[in-house]
Design a protein around this motif. Sequence first.
Motif, PDB file in Angstrom:
ATOM      1  N   UNK A 193      71.548  14.018  49.302  1.00 19.59           N
ATOM      2  CA  UNK A 193      70.407  14.900  49.520  1.00 19.59           C
ATOM      3  C   UNK A 193      69.131  14.105  49.781  1.00 19.59           C
ATOM      4  N   UNK A 194      69.017  12.961  49.129  1.00 16.76           N
ATOM      5  CA  UNK A 194      67.827  12.120  49.287  1.00 16.76           C
ATOM      6  C   UNK A 194      67.586  11.749  50.749  1.00 16.76           C
ATOM      7  N   UNK A 195      68.639  11.450  51.499  1.00 17.55           N
ATOM      8  CA  UNK A 195      68.455  11.041  52.888  1.00 17.55           C
ATOM      9  C   UNK A 195      67.865  12.172  53.722  1.00 17.55           C
ATOM     10  N   UNK A 196      68.234  13.406  53.416  1.00 16.83           N
ATOM     11  CA  UNK A 196      67.635  14.531  54.110  1.00 16.83           C
ATOM     12  C   UNK A 196      66.186  14.718  53.738  1.00 16.83           C
ATOM     13  N   UNK A 199      73.423  24.466  54.029  1.00 15.17           N
ATOM     14  CA  UNK A 199      74.566  25.323  54.388  1.00 15.17           C
ATOM     15  C   UNK A 199      75.897  24.749  53.931  1.00 15.17           C
ATOM     16  N   UNK A 200      76.017  23.434  53.900  1.00 16.41           N
ATOM     17  CA  UNK A 200      77.320  22.796  53.696  1.00 16.41           C
ATOM     18  C   UNK A 200      77.434  21.986  52.418  1.00 16.41           C
ATOM     19  N   UNK A 201      76.354  21.908  51.633  1.00 15.23           N
ATOM     20  CA  UNK A 201      76.403  21.147  50.392  1.00 15.23           C
ATOM     21  C   UNK A 201      77.551  21.531  49.475  1.00 15.23           C
ATOM     22  N   UNK A 202      77.812  22.838  49.282  1.00 11.98           N
ATOM     23  CA  UNK A 202      78.952  23.209  48.422  1.00 11.98           C
ATOM     24  C   UNK A 202      80.283  22.666  48.934  1.00 11.98           C
ATOM     25  N   UNK A 203      80.457  22.575  50.247  1.00  8.07           N
ATOM     26  CA  UNK A 203      81.696  22.014  50.818  1.00  8.07           C
ATOM     27  C   UNK A 203      81.784  20.517  50.537  1.00  8.07           C
ATOM     28  N   UNK A 204      80.641  19.831  50.613  1.00 11.61           N
ATOM     29  CA  UNK A 204      80.619  18.397  50.314  1.00 11.61           C
ATOM     30  C   UNK A 204      80.995  18.168  48.859  1.00 11.61           C
ATOM     31  N   UNK A 205      80.363  18.905  47.961  1.00 10.10           N
ATOM     32  CA  UNK A 205      80.625  18.742  46.523  1.00 10.10           C
ATOM     33  C   UNK A 205      82.065  19.103  46.186  1.00 10.10           C
ATOM     34  N   UNK A 206      82.619  20.087  46.896  1.00  7.54           N
ATOM     35  CA  UNK A 206      84.006  20.492  46.660  1.00  7.54           C
ATOM     36  C   UNK A 206      85.013  19.509  47.241  1.00  7.54           C
ATOM     37  N   UNK A 207      84.539  18.546  48.033  1.00  2.80           N
ATOM     38  CA  UNK A 207      85.426  17.522  48.578  1.00  2.80           C
ATOM     39  C   UNK A 207      86.157  17.921  49.838  1.00  2.80           C
ATOM     40  N   UNK A 208      85.655  18.926  50.569  1.00  3.21           N
ATOM     41  CA  UNK A 208      86.287  19.297  51.832  1.00  3.21           C
ATOM     42  C   UNK A 208      86.136  18.140  52.824  1.00  3.21           C
ATOM     43  N   UNK A 209      87.253  17.694  53.373  1.00  2.00           N
ATOM     44  CA  UNK A 209      87.309  16.396  54.055  1.00  2.00           C
ATOM     45  C   UNK A 209      86.316  16.264  55.206  1.00  2.00           C
ATOM     46  N   UNK A 210      86.239  17.261  56.094  1.00  3.46           N
ATOM     47  CA  UNK A 210      85.369  17.137  57.260  1.00  3.46           C
ATOM     48  C   UNK A 210      83.903  17.081  56.842  1.00  3.46           C
ATOM     49  N   UNK A 211      83.502  17.974  55.941  1.00  6.68           N
ATOM     50  CA  UNK A 211      82.110  17.988  55.482  1.00  6.68           C
ATOM     51  C   UNK A 211      81.779  16.720  54.711  1.00  6.68           C
ATOM     52  N   UNK A 212      82.715  16.269  53.880  1.00  8.01           N
ATOM     53  CA  UNK A 212      82.480  15.077  53.071  1.00  8.01           C
ATOM     54  C   UNK A 212      82.308  13.844  53.948  1.00  8.01           C
ATOM     55  N   UNK A 213      83.186  13.676  54.939  1.00  4.68           N
ATOM     56  CA  UNK A 213      83.073  12.502  55.806  1.00  4.68           C
ATOM     57  C   UNK A 213      81.760  12.535  56.587  1.00  4.68           C
ATOM     58  N   UNK A 214      81.370  13.709  57.058  1.00  5.40           N
ATOM     59  CA  UNK A 214      80.101  13.810  57.794  1.00  5.40           C
ATOM     60  C   UNK A 214      78.926  13.441  56.891  1.00  5.40           C
ATOM     61  N   UNK A 215      78.930  13.944  55.665  1.00  6.00           N
ATOM     62  CA  UNK A 215      77.826  13.672  54.741  1.00  6.00           C
ATOM     63  C   UNK A 215      77.746  12.197  54.394  1.00  6.00           C
ATOM     64  N   UNK A 216      78.887  11.573  54.100  1.00 11.73           N
ATOM     65  CA  UNK A 216      78.890  10.160  53.735  1.00 11.73           C
ATOM     66  C   UNK A 216      78.498   9.300  54.935  1.00 11.73           C
ATOM     67  N   UNK A 217      79.075   9.574  56.095  1.00  7.68           N
ATOM     68  CA  UNK A 217      78.776   8.770  57.278  1.00  7.68           C
ATOM     69  C   UNK A 217      77.307   8.909  57.684  1.00  7.68           C
TER      70      UNK A 217
END
Length: 369
Positions: A187-190, A203-221
């Motif tokens: 969140x800090x980077x945003x 919109x997608x933070x809950x998907x990142x926290x839940x570990x959904x692969x596509x959202x997680x990879x996008x957030x980390x990258x």
Amino acid sequence: MAVVPVKLGGRSYDVHIGPGLLADAAAHCAPLLRKRAVSIVTDANVAGHWREPVERSFAAGGIATRWLVLDPGESAKSWQGLATVVDWLLAGQVERGDHVVALGGGVIGDLVGFAAAILKRGCHFIQLPTSLLAQVDSSVGGKTAINTGAGKNLVGAFHQPSLVLADLSALGTLPGRQVRAGYAEVLKYGVLGDRAFFDWLADNGPRVIAGESEALEHAVATSVAAKARIVAEDERETADRRALLNLGHTFGHALEAETGFSDRLLHGEAVALGMVLAARYSARIGLMSADEAARVTAAVDAAGLPGEIAALGLDCDGRRLADHMLHDKKMDAGTLPFILLKGIGAAFVDRDVALADVAAFLDEQLRAH
């Protein structure tokens, strides 16, 4: 899998992001390793999940391993912890041309990186970060350090890794609290420099926290790419560019010091609350709107992170918290720069903040709610 380059001339390296990297660690690390047993440092929690697959990967690649397993927790980032790692590496006859492997979260990465920086005046190391916080922040950029009684990360060195393998599979073994703490750094980077990413996270933070692969990879990258750009511009924080990464940290480190650098307040939780405080203070002095500051608070709350200092139940006043800031490693010529906001995505360094005013603000926050 995503690959993000950290461009630092002769010290450049890649950050690999994706699932299954630890199980295939030897294939990625082998080009860097000499024909000697590789020394791997981890902690007991991480070893329970990942020692066997990492060891199996290296064995299949014909690479012997030797292991040091430390007790988990922030207390390992100490003079005693550093001595333990350095003595163990010396006993293993680690040479300057060898690579030491740090397998774990930010504590292990910081500790092992600092040990590698000072061992025989510097040997190489590889980061295998297993927490979300380490993958998006501490494993990238070369800041290594230990804590002392005077404060957090006050003794350390800039020492870049040779490779970072951010295995997203490792995040599935983390307790929810650790995932949320790591999300604070995402969140800090945003908040500091990418409003579009902040909106995407809304919109997608809950998907990142839940570990959904596509959202997680996008957030980390996205997070790693943001840090890589900043580090390439200002590797040793001699200009104000890299200092922006400290958004939330000046307030957060004071809170960590007051809670004894313990599990009472995890680092990511402190950063989340620190961002809220930075946003509210920015609004208080007219730099950003109260509505914008409230959006930062809402994003922290939505992630299940602490957004109110009063909820910590601290037995102190604002002056005491401000006094902790005097030990901040960013102190320069007797002044402490603060990372404040002109809006979401518009962080800047303010060198004219009066600590007495910060103390008064913190008093207000301690009494609120």
